[in-house]
Design an enzyme around this catalytic site. Structure first.
Site, PDB file in Angstrom:
ATOM      1  N   LYS A  17     -10.992  25.207   3.044  1.00 35.12           N
ATOM      2  CA  LYS A  17      -9.905  26.081   3.505  1.00 35.12           C
ATOM      3  C   LYS A  17     -10.349  27.538   3.438  1.00 35.12           C
ATOM      4  O   LYS A  17     -10.158  28.297   4.387  1.00 35.12           O
ATOM      5  CB  LYS A  17      -8.670  25.923   2.605  1.00 35.12           C
ATOM      6  CG  LYS A  17      -7.807  24.739   2.952  1.00 35.12           C
ATOM      7  CD  LYS A  17      -6.726  24.557   1.880  1.00 35.12           C
ATOM      8  CE  LYS A  17      -6.151  23.159   1.972  1.00 35.12           C
ATOM      9  NZ  LYS A  17      -5.420  22.743   0.791  1.00 35.12           N
ATOM     10  N   ASP A  63       2.560  25.403   3.868  1.00 35.63           N
ATOM     11  CA  ASP A  63       2.596  23.934   3.891  1.00 35.63           C
ATOM     12  C   ASP A  63       3.868  23.431   4.585  1.00 35.63           C
ATOM     13  O   ASP A  63       3.936  22.263   4.966  1.00 35.63           O
ATOM     14  CB  ASP A  63       2.602  23.384   2.457  1.00 35.63           C
ATOM     15  CG  ASP A  63       1.231  22.969   1.962  1.00 35.63           C
ATOM     16  OD1 ASP A  63       0.412  22.517   2.792  1.00 35.63           O
ATOM     17  OD2 ASP A  63       0.987  23.078   0.750  1.00 35.63           O
ATOM     18  N   GLN A  81      -2.308  23.779  -4.177  1.00 35.25           N
ATOM     19  CA  GLN A  81      -2.987  22.519  -3.898  1.00 35.25           C
ATOM     20  C   GLN A  81      -2.384  21.378  -4.726  1.00 35.25           C
ATOM     21  O   GLN A  81      -2.189  21.513  -5.931  1.00 35.25           O
ATOM     22  CB  GLN A  81      -4.491  22.676  -4.202  1.00 35.25           C
ATOM     23  CG  GLN A  81      -5.344  21.474  -3.875  1.00 35.25           C
ATOM     24  CD  GLN A  81      -5.451  21.182  -2.378  1.00 35.25           C
ATOM     25  OE1 GLN A  81      -5.342  22.074  -1.545  1.00 35.25           O
ATOM     26  NE2 GLN A  81      -5.643  19.928  -2.042  1.00 35.25           N
TER      27      GLN A  81
HETATM   28  N1  GUN Z   1      -3.546  18.112  -1.076  1.00 36.40           N
HETATM   29  C1  GUN Z   1      -4.001  17.321  -0.081  1.00 36.40           C
HETATM   30  N2  GUN Z   1      -3.500  17.706   1.110  1.00 36.40           N
HETATM   31  C2  GUN Z   1      -2.692  18.761   0.856  1.00 36.40           C
HETATM   32  C3  GUN Z   1      -1.898  19.608   1.699  1.00 36.40           C
HETATM   33  O1  GUN Z   1      -1.793  19.461   2.912  1.00 36.40           O
HETATM   34  N3  GUN Z   1      -1.223  20.609   1.033  1.00 36.40           N
HETATM   35  C4  GUN Z   1      -1.294  20.779  -0.301  1.00 36.40           C
HETATM   36  N4  GUN Z   1      -0.595  21.777  -0.835  1.00 36.40           N
HETATM   37  N5  GUN Z   1      -2.035  20.020  -1.101  1.00 36.40           N
HETATM   38  C5  GUN Z   1      -2.721  19.025  -0.514  1.00 36.40           C
END
Ligand code: GUN
Length: 291
Positions: free
Chosen positions: A55, A122, A99
């Protein structure tokens, strides 16, 4: 019957990122703004560390600011909430992503609900869930957003199609329903209690599989020519003992019947981060009243 067209998520995600980079450039030129994404990672989960690294790299590649806040596994809930509060107040931070999964001693819902809804890239906050449900401008969960882009790469106008979403999670199934309704599909959300699931899926012009069960959707569930979007990512062990990533769709079987299908890996997966970057730009524009 000929094999289904393969929907290349890597290529389409690269296009989304190129669009994001162009938008970032123009926001800088027109408003002097550089969108910024802050990611909070608590603990040492290896898969999470990989996601967070990817990311951050892609955020910077698109010309945006990126901050990674790594907190130790034993960080208290209060300290995570304090971190979110600080990021909520920081004007340079346009998007916040905590996360998941968080360590067990931390209440994830409480943390996610403490994020400013306007920075919730998100799209998990109840305010964004509500905005999406009533068709207001909102931040939309990344995986469903990416899945719709992939479906539209094959059928640009989804209007009137029968869409069947398999799975009713808050992260994929439910927002998928809302997005497909906005695209004027007739949407069925099927799940583990659905009677005669194969017969329900067989009605679909567009199938979205998001159940988390390896290779569950079989070729004889698919209407010939249907578009199949596979959201699943499951690690299985093959008979020879080797590990392999598979989706919720039995790819080889369904590719014989479908009109188009996403592979795993290389389908929906790459779209998720691309849509997160797009959400960060969208959040920046919303915060500054830019259309
Ligand atoms: N962990 C795995 N995929 C995601 C996601 O799309 N968002 C978040 N916040 N954590 C994750």
């Amino acid at each position: 019957m000929s094999e289904a067209r393969v929907i290349d998520g890597k290529e389409i995600a690269a296009k989304v990122r190129a669009d994001v980079a162009a938008e970032v450039k123009s926001l800088k030129a027109s408003h002097g703004l550089t969108p910024g994404l802050a990611v909070v990672l608590v603990g040492e989960d290896p898969a999470s560390k990989v996601y967070v690294r990817n990311k951050a790299a892609q955020t910077v590649e698109c010309g945006m600011n990126s901050w990674e806040h790594k907190l130790p596994e034993d960080t208290s809930e209060a300290d995570v909430l304090a971190m979110v509060d600080k990021l909520n107040k920081d004007k340079a931070v346009n998007g916040i992503l905590v996360q998941l999964p968080l360590p067990k001693h931390i209440d994830s819902t409480k943390v996610l609900n403490s994020i400013d809804p306007d920075k919730d890239v998100d799209g998990f906050h109840p305010v964004n869930v509500g905005r999406l449900g009533i068709g207001e401008r909102s931040l939309v969960p990344c995986t469903p957003r990416g899945s719709v882009i992939l479906a539209k790469s094959v059928i640009p106008d989804l209007s009137g199609l029968n869409a069947v979403v398999v799975g009713r999670s808050n992260i994929v199934g439910k927002p998928m329903l809302q997005l497909l309704l906005q695209e004027n599909c007739t949407v069925t959300v099927a799940h583990s209690r659905t009677k005669d699931l194969p017969a329900v899926v067989r009605q679909a012009d567009l199938v979205i599989a998001a159940v988390g069960r390896p290779e569950m959707v079989k070729g004889d569930w698919i209407k010939p020519g249907a578009v199949v979007i596979d959201v699943g990512i499951n690690r299985i062990t093959k008979p020879d003992g080797k590990g392999k990533l598979v989706g919720d769709v039995d790819y080889a079987d369904c590719a014989k019947v479908a009109g188009a299908i996403t592979p795993v890996p290389g389908g929906v997966g790459p779209m998720t981060i691309a849509c997160l970057l797009q959400n960060t730009v969208d959040a920046t524009k919303m915060q500054h009243g830019i259309k």
